[in-house]
Design a protein around this motif. Structure first.
Motif, PDB file in Angstrom:
ATOM      1  N   LYS A  77       0.837  -1.205   0.000  1.00  0.00           N
ATOM      2  CA  LYS A  77       0.000   0.000   0.000  1.00  0.00           C
ATOM      3  C   LYS A  77       0.870   1.253   0.000  1.00  0.00           C
ATOM      4  O   LYS A  77       0.623   2.196  -0.766  1.00  0.00           O
ATOM      5  CB  LYS A  77      -0.905  -0.022   1.233  1.00  0.00           C
ATOM      6  N   VAL A  78       1.910   1.258   0.832  1.00  0.00           N
ATOM      7  CA  VAL A  78       2.823   2.400   0.899  1.00  0.00           C
ATOM      8  C   VAL A  78       3.534   2.584  -0.442  1.00  0.00           C
ATOM      9  O   VAL A  78       3.684   3.711  -0.935  1.00  0.00           O
ATOM     10  CB  VAL A  78       3.842   2.204   2.048  1.00  0.00           C
ATOM     11  N   ARG A  79       3.956   1.467  -1.057  1.00  0.00           N
ATOM     12  CA  ARG A  79       4.648   1.532  -2.350  1.00  0.00           C
ATOM     13  C   ARG A  79       3.739   2.134  -3.423  1.00  0.00           C
ATOM     14  O   ARG A  79       4.154   2.996  -4.199  1.00  0.00           O
ATOM     15  CB  ARG A  79       5.110   0.136  -2.771  1.00  0.00           C
ATOM     16  N   ARG A  80       2.457   1.691  -3.445  1.00  0.00           N
ATOM     17  CA  ARG A  80       1.513   2.228  -4.428  1.00  0.00           C
ATOM     18  C   ARG A  80       1.293   3.725  -4.228  1.00  0.00           C
ATOM     19  O   ARG A  80       1.232   4.491  -5.193  1.00  0.00           O
ATOM     20  CB  ARG A  80       0.176   1.486  -4.344  1.00  0.00           C
ATOM     21  N   ILE A  81       1.184   4.149  -2.969  1.00  0.00           N
ATOM     22  CA  ILE A  81       0.992   5.575  -2.674  1.00  0.00           C
ATOM     23  C   ILE A  81       2.193   6.377  -3.167  1.00  0.00           C
ATOM     24  O   ILE A  81       2.045   7.431  -3.797  1.00  0.00           O
ATOM     25  CB  ILE A  81       0.750   5.792  -1.165  1.00  0.00           C
ATOM     26  N   ARG A  85       2.257   9.284  -6.069  1.00  0.00           N
ATOM     27  CA  ARG A  85       2.780  10.631  -5.825  1.00  0.00           C
ATOM     28  C   ARG A  85       3.863  10.991  -6.836  1.00  0.00           C
ATOM     29  O   ARG A  85       3.888  12.106  -7.363  1.00  0.00           O
ATOM     30  CB  ARG A  85       3.354  10.726  -4.412  1.00  0.00           C
ATOM     31  N   MET A  86       4.768  10.027  -7.090  1.00  0.00           N
ATOM     32  CA  MET A  86       5.846  10.292  -8.044  1.00  0.00           C
ATOM     33  C   MET A  86       5.284  10.546  -9.442  1.00  0.00           C
ATOM     34  O   MET A  86       5.745  11.448 -10.154  1.00  0.00           O
ATOM     35  CB  MET A  86       6.839   9.133  -8.060  1.00  0.00           C
ATOM     36  N   ALA A  87       4.281   9.755  -9.843  1.00  0.00           N
ATOM     37  CA  ALA A  87       3.673   9.940 -11.163  1.00  0.00           C
ATOM     38  C   ALA A  87       3.002  11.310 -11.248  1.00  0.00           C
ATOM     39  O   ALA A  87       3.109  12.005 -12.271  1.00  0.00           O
ATOM     40  CB  ALA A  87       2.664   8.831 -11.428  1.00  0.00           C
ATOM     41  N   LYS A  88       2.327  11.709 -10.174  1.00  0.00           N
ATOM     42  CA  LYS A  88       1.662  13.012 -10.157  1.00  0.00           C
ATOM     43  C   LYS A  88       2.686  14.143 -10.264  1.00  0.00           C
ATOM     44  O   LYS A  88       2.495  15.098 -11.030  1.00  0.00           O
ATOM     45  CB  LYS A  88       0.857  13.150  -8.862  1.00  0.00           C
ATOM     46  N   GLU A  89       3.786  14.037  -9.495  1.00  0.00           N
ATOM     47  CA  GLU A  89       4.831  15.055  -9.556  1.00  0.00           C
ATOM     48  C   GLU A  89       5.450  15.129 -10.949  1.00  0.00           C
ATOM     49  O   GLU A  89       5.705  16.223 -11.473  1.00  0.00           O
ATOM     50  CB  GLU A  89       5.913  14.763  -8.513  1.00  0.00           C
ATOM     51  N   GLU A  90       5.693  13.973 -11.560  1.00  0.00           N
ATOM     52  CA  GLU A  90       6.270  13.936 -12.903  1.00  0.00           C
ATOM     53  C   GLU A  90       5.316  14.577 -13.916  1.00  0.00           C
ATOM     54  O   GLU A  90       5.737  15.345 -14.788  1.00  0.00           O
ATOM     55  CB  GLU A  90       6.570  12.487 -13.293  1.00  0.00           C
ATOM     56  N   LYS A  91       4.033  14.280 -13.765  1.00  0.00           N
ATOM     57  CA  LYS A  91       3.036  14.857 -14.673  1.00  0.00           C
ATOM     58  C   LYS A  91       3.002  16.379 -14.539  1.00  0.00           C
ATOM     59  O   LYS A  91       2.979  17.104 -15.543  1.00  0.00           O
ATOM     60  CB  LYS A  91       1.662  14.267 -14.361  1.00  0.00           C
ATOM     61  N   GLU A  92       3.018  16.870 -13.291  1.00  0.00           N
ATOM     62  CA  GLU A  92       3.028  18.318 -13.070  1.00  0.00           C
ATOM     63  C   GLU A  92       4.287  18.952 -13.654  1.00  0.00           C
ATOM     64  O   GLU A  92       4.230  20.021 -14.266  1.00  0.00           O
ATOM     65  CB  GLU A  92       2.928  18.621 -11.574  1.00  0.00           C
TER      66      GLU A  92
END
Length: 123
Positions: A77-81, A85-92
């Motif tokens: 669960k922690v890994r997925r979170i 977050r990393m994908a969201k930051e990369e997208k931004e």
């Protein structure tokens, strides 16, 4: 001696213990005897003790397995979170870069159009 007067004779047997510390009102305790237990501990068979130990080992193994599964689920669960977050930051970051790049391209095009306009007016 008459019939009404009875002489009390001391009872034969053990003499009452007199406490050294003077706490004569306390009840005297008897030593603990294992033979008085309903299920004597010393009469348990070796096989029975071995079975109990094996059962305890199995229970502990099952508990450890359940605990490991729970920890693995939590770690997943922690890994997925973190991945989210990393994908969201990369997208931004990419959106910002594209916004900056498009602004630069727009500025370049404006300058180019200005030059072309000036060249057209000359001719």
């Amino acid at each position: 001696m008459s019939e009404q007067e009875e002489v009390q004779l001391p009872k034969l047997g053990k003499a009452p213990q007199v406490r050294v510390n003077g706490k004569n009102w306390k009840e005297t305790k008897t030593p603990f005897r294992t033979s008085s237990l309903s299920v004597p501990l010393k009469h348990r068979s070796w096989e029975r003790r071995q079975k109990e130990r094996e059962n305890l080992r199995m229970i502990k193994a099952k508990e450890k397995e359940m605990k490991d599964e729970k920890e693995a689920e939590h770690a997943e669960k922690v890994r997925r979170i973190k991945e989210r977050r990393m994908a969201k930051e990369e997208k931004e970051r990419l959106e910002k870069m594209t916004a900056i790049l498009s602004a630069k391209k727009l500025a370049r095009r404006k300058r180019k159009e200005k030059r072309n306009k000036l060249l057209r007016e000359r001719n």
